[in-house]
Structure formats: structure tokens, C-alpha cells
Design a protein around this motif. Sequence first.
Motif, short mmCIF file in Angstrom:
data_model
loop_
_atom_site.label_atom_id
_atom_site.label_comp_id
_atom_site.label_asym_id
_atom_site.label_seq_id
_atom_site.Cartn_x
_atom_site.Cartn_y
_atom_site.Cartn_z
N VAL A 1 25.34 -47.47 -9.10
CA VAL A 1 24.21 -47.05 -8.28
C VAL A 1 24.68 -46.94 -6.83
N ASN A 2 24.24 -45.91 -6.16
CA ASN A 2 24.60 -45.64 -4.78
C ASN A 2 23.99 -46.69 -3.84
N ASP A 3 24.83 -47.32 -3.01
CA ASP A 3 24.36 -48.37 -2.11
C ASP A 3 23.30 -47.87 -1.13
N ILE A 4 23.47 -46.66 -0.62
CA ILE A 4 22.49 -46.13 0.34
C ILE A 4 21.14 -45.91 -0.34
N PHE A 5 21.16 -45.56 -1.62
CA PHE A 5 19.91 -45.41 -2.37
C PHE A 5 19.20 -46.75 -2.47
#
Length: 60
Positions: A1-5
Amino acid sequence: VNDIFIFNEIIGHLGLLELPLKGRRFTWSNMQDVPLLEQLDWFFTSASWINQYPMTQVAP
């Protein structure tokens, strides 16, 4: 999962609002002749804080 998301999901879940940076668009430069400019810092607060202190500003 994308950290910024995940970060954006948490900000939204908490109902935080971003305070705009006054006086400039960027918080970092590599100081070269043709500079790389980035906004690396963000400032968040709550709606209740903005209601209590509507003149809050972020200055570089």
C-alpha cells in the motif's frame, strides 16, 4: 500500500485541514543555478482551531 495514500486517509479520517504557506509556494530548494523547488513541509489543524483562531497563518 502506498504510504502517501495511508497518510491522506488518516488526514481525512481525522478531519484535518491544511494551512497554506504564506509568502512562498516552496519550502525547500537545492540552491542550484536552475533550482529544484519542492514543498516538503505541510501544516495541518482542525476546523475548531480555525474557528477559534481564524487569522492563523504559516510563515516560512
